[in-house]
Design a protein around this motif. Structure first.
Motif, PDB file in Angstrom:
ATOM      1  N   MET A   1       6.728  15.094  -0.342  1.00 21.90           N
ATOM      2  CA  MET A   1       6.434  13.807   0.285  1.00 21.90           C
ATOM      3  C   MET A   1       7.739  13.079   0.597  1.00 21.90           C
ATOM      4  SD  MET A   1       3.526  11.213  -0.995  1.00 21.90           S
ATOM      5  CE  MET A   1       2.764  12.284  -2.197  1.00 21.90           C
ATOM      6  N   SER A   2       7.741  12.398   1.718  1.00 20.68           N
ATOM      7  CA  SER A   2       8.973  11.680   2.070  1.00 20.68           C
ATOM      8  C   SER A   2       9.118  10.428   1.205  1.00 20.68           C
ATOM      9  CB  SER A   2       8.933  11.274   3.543  1.00 20.68           C
ATOM     10  OG  SER A   2       8.050  10.193   3.682  1.00 20.68           O
ATOM     11  N   TYR A   3      10.306   9.960   1.154  1.00 19.10           N
ATOM     12  CA  TYR A   3      10.606   8.743   0.390  1.00 19.10           C
ATOM     13  C   TYR A   3       9.754   7.577   0.892  1.00 19.10           C
ATOM     14  CZ  TYR A   3      13.276   4.725  -1.232  1.00 19.10           C
ATOM     15  OH  TYR A   3      13.651   3.547  -1.786  1.00 19.10           O
ATOM     16  N   ASN A   4       9.609   7.486   2.237  1.00 18.26           N
ATOM     17  CA  ASN A   4       8.833   6.379   2.814  1.00 18.26           C
ATOM     18  C   ASN A   4       7.370   6.411   2.395  1.00 18.26           C
ATOM     19  OD1 ASN A   4      10.715   4.916   4.078  1.00 18.26           O
ATOM     20  ND2 ASN A   4      10.469   5.887   6.092  1.00 18.26           N
ATOM     21  N   LYS A   5       6.789   7.645   2.364  1.00 18.47           N
ATOM     22  CA  LYS A   5       5.378   7.742   1.984  1.00 18.47           C
ATOM     23  C   LYS A   5       5.186   7.308   0.532  1.00 18.47           C
ATOM     24  CE  LYS A   5       3.449  11.179   5.072  1.00 18.47           C
ATOM     25  NZ  LYS A   5       3.427  12.633   5.235  1.00 18.47           N
ATOM     26  N   VAL A   6       6.107   7.752  -0.313  1.00 13.62           N
ATOM     27  CA  VAL A   6       6.018   7.374  -1.726  1.00 13.62           C
ATOM     28  C   VAL A   6       6.093   5.856  -1.846  1.00 13.62           C
ATOM     29  CG1 VAL A   6       7.183   7.499  -3.958  1.00 13.62           C
ATOM     30  CG2 VAL A   6       6.930   9.571  -2.571  1.00 13.62           C
ATOM     31  N   LEU A   7       7.006   5.273  -1.096  1.00 15.78           N
ATOM     32  CA  LEU A   7       7.193   3.825  -1.136  1.00 15.78           C
ATOM     33  C   LEU A   7       5.908   3.098  -0.709  1.00 15.78           C
ATOM     34  CD1 LEU A   7       9.683   2.175  -1.871  1.00 15.78           C
ATOM     35  CD2 LEU A   7      10.052   1.802   0.566  1.00 15.78           C
ATOM     36  N   ILE A   8       5.282   3.606   0.367  1.00 18.73           N
ATOM     37  CA  ILE A   8       4.050   2.963   0.859  1.00 18.73           C
ATOM     38  C   ILE A   8       2.956   3.043  -0.198  1.00 18.73           C
ATOM     39  CG2 ILE A   8       2.154   3.266   2.521  1.00 18.73           C
ATOM     40  CD1 ILE A   8       4.396   3.900   4.607  1.00 18.73           C
ATOM     41  N   ILE A   9       2.843   4.215  -0.841  1.00 16.47           N
ATOM     42  CA  ILE A   9       1.810   4.364  -1.876  1.00 16.47           C
ATOM     43  C   ILE A   9       2.051   3.382  -3.023  1.00 16.47           C
ATOM     44  CG2 ILE A   9       0.959   5.938  -3.672  1.00 16.47           C
ATOM     45  CD1 ILE A   9       1.250   8.183  -1.533  1.00 16.47           C
ATOM     46  N   ILE A  10       3.312   3.258  -3.408  1.00 16.77           N
ATOM     47  CA  ILE A  10       3.630   2.336  -4.512  1.00 16.77           C
ATOM     48  C   ILE A  10       3.257   0.900  -4.110  1.00 16.77           C
ATOM     49  CG2 ILE A  10       5.539   1.270  -5.793  1.00 16.77           C
ATOM     50  CD1 ILE A  10       6.807   4.105  -5.875  1.00 16.77           C
ATOM     51  N   ILE A  11       3.568   0.529  -2.876  1.00 11.38           N
ATOM     52  CA  ILE A  11       3.251  -0.828  -2.414  1.00 11.38           C
ATOM     53  C   ILE A  11       1.737  -1.045  -2.399  1.00 11.38           C
ATOM     54  CG2 ILE A  11       3.298  -2.351  -0.373  1.00 11.38           C
ATOM     55  CD1 ILE A  11       6.158  -1.173   0.148  1.00 11.38           C
ATOM     56  N   LEU A  12       0.979  -0.036  -1.917  1.00  7.35           N
ATOM     57  CA  LEU A  12      -0.488  -0.159  -1.873  1.00  7.35           C
ATOM     58  C   LEU A  12      -1.069  -0.295  -3.281  1.00  7.35           C
ATOM     59  CD1 LEU A  12      -1.460   2.401   0.904  1.00  7.35           C
ATOM     60  CD2 LEU A  12      -1.602  -0.099   0.991  1.00  7.35           C
ATOM     61  N   MET A  13      -0.558   0.515  -4.212  1.00  9.04           N
ATOM     62  CA  MET A  13      -1.063   0.449  -5.590  1.00  9.04           C
ATOM     63  C   MET A  13      -0.767  -0.910  -6.206  1.00  9.04           C
ATOM     64  SD  MET A  13      -0.052   4.227  -6.911  1.00  9.04           S
ATOM     65  CE  MET A  13      -0.321   3.863  -8.628  1.00  9.04           C
ATOM     66  N   GLY A  14       0.423  -1.408  -5.940  1.00  7.36           N
ATOM     67  CA  GLY A  14       0.809  -2.722  -6.456  1.00  7.36           C
ATOM     68  C   GLY A  14      -0.106  -3.794  -5.901  1.00  7.36           C
ATOM     69  N   GLY A  15      -0.422  -3.716  -4.612  1.00 12.34           N
ATOM     70  CA  GLY A  15      -1.304  -4.680  -3.969  1.00 12.34           C
ATOM     71  C   GLY A  15      -2.686  -4.635  -4.579  1.00 12.34           C
ATOM     72  N   PHE A  16      -3.159  -3.446  -4.887  1.00 14.18           N
ATOM     73  CA  PHE A  16      -4.486  -3.292  -5.487  1.00 14.18           C
ATOM     74  C   PHE A  16      -4.531  -3.954  -6.865  1.00 14.18           C
ATOM     75  CE2 PHE A  16      -7.591  -0.748  -7.940  1.00 14.18           C
ATOM     76  CZ  PHE A  16      -8.725  -1.105  -7.217  1.00 14.18           C
ATOM     77  N   ALA A  17      -3.551  -3.639  -7.689  1.00 14.61           N
ATOM     78  CA  ALA A  17      -3.507  -4.207  -9.040  1.00 14.61           C
ATOM     79  C   ALA A  17      -3.465  -5.731  -8.960  1.00 14.61           C
ATOM     80  CB  ALA A  17      -2.290  -3.680  -9.794  1.00 14.61           C
ATOM     81  N   PHE A  18      -2.686  -6.265  -8.011  1.00 14.84           N
ATOM     82  CA  PHE A  18      -2.575  -7.714  -7.871  1.00 14.84           C
ATOM     83  C   PHE A  18      -3.922  -8.317  -7.490  1.00 14.84           C
ATOM     84  CE2 PHE A  18      -1.854 -11.497  -5.327  1.00 14.84           C
ATOM     85  CZ  PHE A  18      -1.170 -12.276  -6.244  1.00 14.84           C
ATOM     86  N   ASN A  19      -4.624  -7.669  -6.533  1.00 11.49           N
ATOM     87  CA  ASN A  19      -5.924  -8.195  -6.091  1.00 11.49           C
ATOM     88  C   ASN A  19      -6.920  -8.249  -7.229  1.00 11.49           C
ATOM     89  OD1 ASN A  19      -5.353  -8.794  -3.498  1.00 11.49           O
ATOM     90  ND2 ASN A  19      -5.887  -6.764  -2.708  1.00 11.49           N
TER      91      ASN A  19
END
Ligand code: HEC
Length: 132
Positions: A1-19
């Motif tokens: 997986m590219s660095y960017n994809k990993v970064l996007i997944i981390i951001i999405l997971m963080g957003g979910f936990a926050f919600n």
């Protein structure tokens, strides 16, 4: 997986936990507005000599979760000094609130106004409620 994809997944997971936690605090705020605001006020400041403040209260942001759960479930009129002051009103009991409701409520009051303590889970409320 590219660095960017990993970064996007981390951001999405963080957003979910926050919600998830944001929603719980919104639910806690609703309960606060219907059951607690009348005495403790919208700003958590309470009413001098009458209703204890929750904003800036050392017990509210403290670690004795069992005490907080007990107060919410059973009400409170011990008339002991709270951060050096006494309050004359008697807090009403809330025996019908579920563990998840109390968790949301405690999460709201522990993170609102100037309070910056940890949020509380239903499992913590359950564990605390089984203590005396
Ligand atoms: C009828 C007024 C009233 C209502 C409604 C009320 N309280 Fe209270 N609350 C008080 C009073 C008065 C005290 C202090 C009692 C004493 O000192 O004996 C108190 C104390 C507390 C404390 C302890 C504060 C400390 O510094 O140790 C917490 C926590 C608390 N209330 C939370 C709540 C929550 C959450 C709700 C809503 C479910 C609520 N109260 C509803 C009047 C009220």
């Amino acid at each position: 997986m590219s660095y960017n994809k990993v970064l996007i997944i981390i951001i999405l997971m963080g957003g979910f936990a926050f919600n998830v936690s944001a929603q719980d605090i919104t639910k806690g705020k609703k309960i606060y507005e219907t059951r607690c605001l009348v005495c403790h006020q919208a700003d958590g400041g309470g009413v001098p000599n009458m209703n204890a403040p929750l904003d800036g209260a050392s017990n509210v942001v403290g670690t004795d979760i069992a005490r907080l759960v007990r107060i919410i479930k059973k009400g409170y009129s011990e008339r002991v000094a709270l951060d050096g002051f006494y309050y004359s009103n008697a807090m009403t009991a809330n025996p019908d609130l579920k563990d998840a409701d109390i968790a949301n409520l405690l999460s709201y009051i522990r993170t609102s106004w100037s309070n910056k303590a940890s949020t509380i889970t239903a499992a913590q409320v359950k564990a605390a409620g089984s203590k005396k």
